[in-house]
Design a protein around this motif. Structure first.
Motif, mmCIF file in Angstrom:
data_model
loop_
_atom_site.group_PDB
_atom_site.id
_atom_site.type_symbol
_atom_site.label_atom_id
_atom_site.label_comp_id
_atom_site.label_asym_id
_atom_site.label_seq_id
_atom_site.Cartn_x
_atom_site.Cartn_y
_atom_site.Cartn_z
ATOM 1 N N GLN A 216 -10.156 31.009 12.772
ATOM 2 C CA GLN A 216 -11.366 31.296 13.545
ATOM 3 C C GLN A 216 -12.417 30.212 13.312
ATOM 4 O O GLN A 216 -13.128 29.813 14.240
ATOM 5 N N THR A 217 -12.510 29.726 12.075
ATOM 6 C CA THR A 217 -13.459 28.671 11.745
ATOM 7 C C THR A 217 -13.139 27.397 12.525
ATOM 8 O O THR A 217 -14.025 26.758 13.085
ATOM 9 N N VAL A 218 -11.851 27.028 12.562
ATOM 10 C CA VAL A 218 -11.434 25.838 13.301
ATOM 11 C C VAL A 218 -11.727 26.022 14.786
ATOM 12 O O VAL A 218 -12.298 25.137 15.433
ATOM 13 N N GLU A 219 -11.371 27.179 15.344
ATOM 14 C CA GLU A 219 -11.603 27.417 16.769
ATOM 15 C C GLU A 219 -13.086 27.377 17.104
ATOM 16 O O GLU A 219 -13.502 26.775 18.095
ATOM 17 N N GLN A 220 -13.899 27.983 16.258
ATOM 18 C CA GLN A 220 -15.343 27.997 16.496
ATOM 19 C C GLN A 220 -15.916 26.573 16.456
ATOM 20 O O GLN A 220 -16.766 26.211 17.261
ATOM 21 N N THR A 221 -15.420 25.756 15.543
ATOM 22 C CA THR A 221 -15.875 24.370 15.441
ATOM 23 C C THR A 221 -15.489 23.575 16.683
ATOM 24 O O THR A 221 -16.308 22.872 17.269
ATOM 25 N N VAL A 222 -14.209 23.709 17.103
ATOM 26 C CA VAL A 222 -13.716 22.958 18.263
ATOM 27 C C VAL A 222 -14.465 23.381 19.533
ATOM 28 O O VAL A 222 -14.944 22.536 20.291
ATOM 29 N N THR A 223 -14.603 24.682 19.752
ATOM 30 C CA THR A 223 -15.301 25.149 20.961
ATOM 31 C C THR A 223 -16.788 24.831 20.892
ATOM 32 O O THR A 223 -17.405 24.533 21.909
ATOM 33 N N GLY A 224 -17.360 24.845 19.693
ATOM 34 C CA GLY A 224 -18.766 24.497 19.528
ATOM 35 C C GLY A 224 -19.053 23.040 19.872
ATOM 36 O O GLY A 224 -20.180 22.678 20.213
ATOM 37 N N MET A 225 -18.008 22.199 19.797
ATOM 38 C CA MET A 225 -18.166 20.790 20.141
ATOM 39 C C MET A 225 -17.801 20.529 21.608
ATOM 40 O O MET A 225 -17.710 19.380 22.033
ATOM 41 N N GLY A 226 -17.563 21.594 22.368
ATOM 42 C CA GLY A 226 -17.334 21.463 23.804
ATOM 43 C C GLY A 226 -15.887 21.322 24.237
ATOM 44 O O GLY A 226 -15.613 20.970 25.380
ATOM 45 N N PHE A 227 -14.935 21.618 23.356
ATOM 46 C CA PHE A 227 -13.519 21.499 23.679
ATOM 47 C C PHE A 227 -12.856 22.867 23.627
ATOM 48 O O PHE A 227 -13.401 23.813 23.081
ATOM 49 N N ASP A 228 -11.643 22.949 24.176
ATOM 50 C CA ASP A 228 -10.804 24.136 24.046
ATOM 51 C C ASP A 228 -9.792 23.889 22.941
ATOM 52 O O ASP A 228 -9.253 22.782 22.829
ATOM 53 N N LEU A 229 -9.513 24.920 22.158
ATOM 54 C CA LEU A 229 -8.446 24.846 21.172
ATOM 55 C C LEU A 229 -7.164 25.289 21.872
ATOM 56 O O LEU A 229 -7.037 26.442 22.270
ATOM 57 N N VAL A 230 -6.234 24.361 22.064
ATOM 58 C CA VAL A 230 -4.983 24.650 22.762
ATOM 59 C C VAL A 230 -3.959 25.201 21.794
ATOM 60 O O VAL A 230 -3.252 26.150 22.089
#
Length: 195
Positions: free
Chosen positions: A5-19
Motif C-alpha cells: 500500500q505504501t508503494v502504491e500510494q507513493t507511485v499514485t501520489g507522483m501521478g502514475f498508475d501502479l501496474v
C-alpha cells in the motif's frame, strides 16, 4: 499500512498508475508503472504517453528513500514500464486495450457451446471486444495456422471461421497484451508509404 500500500500510494501520489508489484525471494523488488489512462472523449484522438527512463529514475529515488524509512529490506529495486506484454488486471485495462490482441488464461475451462472449442481449454489468443450485454468481455480468435512468412495466400481461399467466447473478469486467471512485433515498421496495413 502494508509495504504494498505504501508503494502504491507513493507511485499514485507522483501521478502514475501502479501496474504491477512483485517481490521475489532473492530480494528483488520490481515495480511496474504507467501513466494513468482516461477514456478519450468521442471527438478527441487518443494520445498515448509513454513512461521514460527519467520517470523510472524519479520513482526509484522516491521509493528508495521511502523503503529505507519504512525499514523494508530488499537487495535490488527495479522500476520499469509495462512493456509489450502488459498485464491486464482492472476493468479500465480491458477498456483501454479493447480491439487489441490479448492472451487470456482462465481459472477454469469454459466450453463454448456450438463451436469446436475444447471443453478443457483455458488459454486463448485473440481480439478483445466488449460483449453484447455491455458487462462481460469477449475474445474472438481463429484456430487456423498463420501463413508462413513469404507464403502466398490465394485470394480465392475461403476466410477462416472466427470463434468467440464471452467471459467475465472473475473468470480470468491472467490476461496480457499479446507481444506481437511488426519488424517492418509502424506502417499500418493497407497504407502506402505516403500515408
Amino acid at each position: 499500512m502494508t509495504w504494498q500500500q505504501t508503494v502504491e500510494q507513493t507511485v499514485t501520489g507522483m501521478g502514475f498508475d501502479l501496474v504491477d508489484l512483485d517481490r521475489s525471494a532473492g530480494g528483488l523488488l520490481r515495480v511496474t508503472i504507467d501513466w494513468p489512462w482516461q477514456p478519450p472523449a468521442t471527438d478527441q484522438a487518443v494520445v498515448e504517453r509513454f513512461v521514460t527512463v527519467e520517470d523510472c529514475e524519479k520513482i526509484t529515488r522516491q521509493l528508495q528513500y521511502l523503503l529505507e524509512v519504512e525499514g523494508l529490506e530488499y537487495r535490488r529495486l527495479e522500476v520499469g514500464s509495462p512493456g509489450i506484454d502488459r498485464p491486464l488486471r482492472r476493468e479500465q485495462d480491458y477498456m483501454r486495450f479493447e480491439g487489441q490482441m490479448v492472451d487470456i488464461t482462465l481459472k477454469a475451462p469454459i466450453g463454448v457451446t456450438g463451436t469446436e472449442v475444447s471443453a478443457n481449454r483455458k488459454k486463448f489468443r485473440g481480439t478483445l471486444e466488449r460483449a453484447e450485454d455491455g458487462v462481460d468481455w469477449r475474445i474472438v480468435w481463429s484456430d487456423a495456422p498463420e501463413p508462413k512468412p513469404g507464403q502466398r495466400v490465394s485470394k480465392k481461399r475461403p476466410p477462416v471461421p472466427l470463434q468467440a467466447m464471452n467471459f467475465s473478469l472473475d473468470d480470468v486467471q491472467q490476461a496480457r497484451l499479446a507481444p506481437i512485433v511488426n519488424f517492418k515498421g509502424r506502417q499500418a496495413t493497407g497504407e502506402g508509404p505516403n500515408g
